[in-house]
Design a protein around this motif. Structure first.
Motif, PDB file in Angstrom:
ATOM      1  N   UNK A   1     -81.227   4.767  30.366  1.00 31.31           N
ATOM      2  CA  UNK A   1     -80.882   3.167  29.975  1.00 31.31           C
ATOM      3  C   UNK A   1     -81.896   2.100  29.342  1.00 31.31           C
ATOM      4  N   UNK A   2     -83.557   2.177  29.592  1.00 33.96           N
ATOM      5  CA  UNK A   2     -84.080   1.316  28.949  1.00 33.96           C
ATOM      6  C   UNK A   2     -84.448   2.635  27.810  1.00 33.96           C
ATOM      7  N   UNK A   3     -84.348   3.932  27.398  1.00 32.89           N
ATOM      8  CA  UNK A   3     -84.527   4.408  26.608  1.00 32.89           C
ATOM      9  C   UNK A   3     -82.851   4.267  25.314  1.00 32.89           C
ATOM     10  N   UNK A   4     -82.039   4.280  25.590  1.00 32.86           N
ATOM     11  CA  UNK A   4     -80.894   4.119  25.208  1.00 32.86           C
ATOM     12  C   UNK A   4     -81.028   2.781  23.924  1.00 32.86           C
ATOM     13  N   UNK A   5     -82.449   1.386  24.447  1.00 33.78           N
ATOM     14  CA  UNK A   5     -82.383   0.385  23.596  1.00 33.78           C
ATOM     15  C   UNK A   5     -82.271   1.292  22.619  1.00 33.78           C
ATOM     16  N   UNK A   6     -83.134   1.766  22.119  1.00 41.66           N
ATOM     17  CA  UNK A   6     -83.362   2.413  20.392  1.00 41.66           C
ATOM     18  C   UNK A   6     -82.189   3.272  19.993  1.00 41.66           C
ATOM     19  N   UNK A   7     -81.348   2.198  19.337  1.00 47.46           N
ATOM     20  CA  UNK A   7     -80.282   3.101  18.661  1.00 47.46           C
ATOM     21  C   UNK A   7     -80.328   4.104  18.275  1.00 47.46           C
ATOM     22  N   UNK A   8     -81.480   5.111  17.489  1.00 47.70           N
ATOM     23  CA  UNK A   8     -81.760   6.333  17.128  1.00 47.70           C
ATOM     24  C   UNK A   8     -82.054   7.590  18.751  1.00 47.70           C
ATOM     25  N   UNK A   9     -82.601   6.897  19.431  1.00 53.46           N
ATOM     26  CA  UNK A   9     -82.636   7.805  20.846  1.00 53.46           C
ATOM     27  C   UNK A   9     -81.018   7.954  21.452  1.00 53.46           C
ATOM     28  N   UNK A  10     -80.816   6.607  21.361  1.00 58.52           N
ATOM     29  CA  UNK A  10     -79.082   6.538  22.686  1.00 58.52           C
ATOM     30  C   UNK A  10     -78.774   7.592  21.248  1.00 58.52           C
ATOM     31  N   UNK A  11     -78.452   7.101  19.654  1.00 58.04           N
ATOM     32  CA  UNK A  11     -77.523   8.596  19.515  1.00 58.04           C
ATOM     33  C   UNK A  11     -77.950  10.297  19.964  1.00 58.04           C
ATOM     34  N   UNK A  12     -78.841  10.003  20.380  1.00 62.87           N
ATOM     35  CA  UNK A  12     -78.982  11.274  21.191  1.00 62.87           C
ATOM     36  C   UNK A  12     -78.838  11.333  22.059  1.00 62.87           C
ATOM     37  N   UNK A  13     -79.154  10.336  22.448  1.00 59.11           N
ATOM     38  CA  UNK A  13     -78.443  10.978  24.217  1.00 59.11           C
ATOM     39  C   UNK A  13     -77.105  11.216  24.536  1.00 59.11           C
TER      40      UNK A  13
END
Length: 320
Positions: A241-253
């Motif tokens: 959840x915390x990592x997905x606050x970064x949109x670029x990381x969210x795209x990969x997750x």
């Protein structure tokens, strides 16, 4: 200090609980008994029985009575894990084949059902209506938590509130109930029962958050399963959840799926680790831990209080 040293004064009683666990899953069917013993004999920290015993130490402690509660709580935990492994199609648990992997899904489901039933049968020997009501309510919430987890698989738009509610039901409640039932069955003073229950909740929340952190930071050998297994199975935990606050990381997750190649999964794990999400999740765990440690100072002074304090600190710092 090693974990077992924190409660060494209970060693003989823990041995009694271990014997009672194996006795509790005796079955006329050799297959059912073997499957029931499979997970129990794979080890585990026995956190829930331990909290039952320690909470009871603040009242009229009788191991021959309290062991029934301790065994019942551990059996409920074990049964839920067996069912979890079917739902998650998990092959490995505590470094060994899961029940569903060694036999099949049908054997695993009926084994879990049998262990649940044995736990309830054992609790009938405790003549306290309040304890039975609490245990029934806990099991209802536990099942709701499991259903919520199934519903939330690969749902990447969930929020912190969703996560905290889910881990309360899935993990914290059973640990809280362990403290509460241990104190009730030992006739601990009412106000202290409430504090022990709350202590168990805080520790349980911290425990699960650390579990979710270790899914990314511990080795496969330490975890007894591949790292990142929770995310691969679609479980959205606090670091995610915390990592997905970064949109670029969210795209990969959000690309994660059940059959994702290992090398791609490892890249996503590295992104999550480098994002700072692990440190932030640990801060949330520490907030619950501090509440537990503050509350334990209100308990009467005895060996159990010292052990509960040490165990809470251990849970917040454990590496596997």
């Amino acid at each position: 200090m090693k974990f077992k040293m924190m409660y060494s004064f209970l060693n003989s009683d823990i041995d009694i609980v271990e014997e009672a666990l194996e006795e509790a899953v005796y079955a006329d069917s050799a297959l059912l008994q073997e499957a029931s013993l499979h997970l129990l004999q794979a080890g585990g920290k026995r956190i829930r029985p331990l909290f039952v015993l320690l909470a009871a130490k603040f009242g009229s402690y009788d191991i021959h009575t309290i062991k029934k509660v301790a065994v019942a709580l551990e059996l409920i935990h074990a049964a839920s894990l067996i069912h979890d492994d079917v739902i998650d199609d998990a092959e490995i648990r505590r470094g060994k084949l899961t029940v569903k992997a060694k036999w099949d899904n049908r054997i695993a489901m009926y084994t879990g059902d049998y262990i649940f039933a044995r736990s309830l049968e054992l609790m009938t020997e405790i003549e306290k209506a309040e304890a039975h009501k609490i245990l029934a309510d806990t099991m209802v919430e536990l099942v709701i938590g499991e259903i919520e987890q199934i519903k939330d698989k690969y749902r990447f738009d969930q929020n912190l509130k969703d996560y905290l509610r889910r881990i309360k039901r899935k993990t914290a409640l059973l640990i809280s109930t362990s403290c509460e039932l241990g104190s009730i069955c030992a006739d601990v003073e009412k106000s202290l029962q409430k504090k022990l229950k709350r202590f168990g909740y805080y520790v349980g929340m911290s425990y699960q958050i650390i579990d979710d952190i270790l899914d990314f930071t511990a080795t496969e050998k330490e975890l007894g399963k591949p790292s990142g297994s929770d995310l691969l199975q679609g479980n959205i935990t606090l670091p995610v959840l915390f990592a997905m606050e970064d949109t670029s990381i969210r795209k990969e997750i959000t690309k994660v799926h059940e059959n994702m190649p290992r090398n791609e999964m490892d890249q996503i794990i590295n992104l999550i680790i480098r994002s700072g999400a692990i440190e932030r999740a640990r801060q949330v765990s520490n907030q619950y831990l501090e509440k537990a440690l503050s509350l334990v100072e209100e308990f009467p002074q005895n060996q159990a209080k010292t052990a509960l304090r040490s165990i809470a600190k251990y849970i917040g710092k454990r590496k596997y």
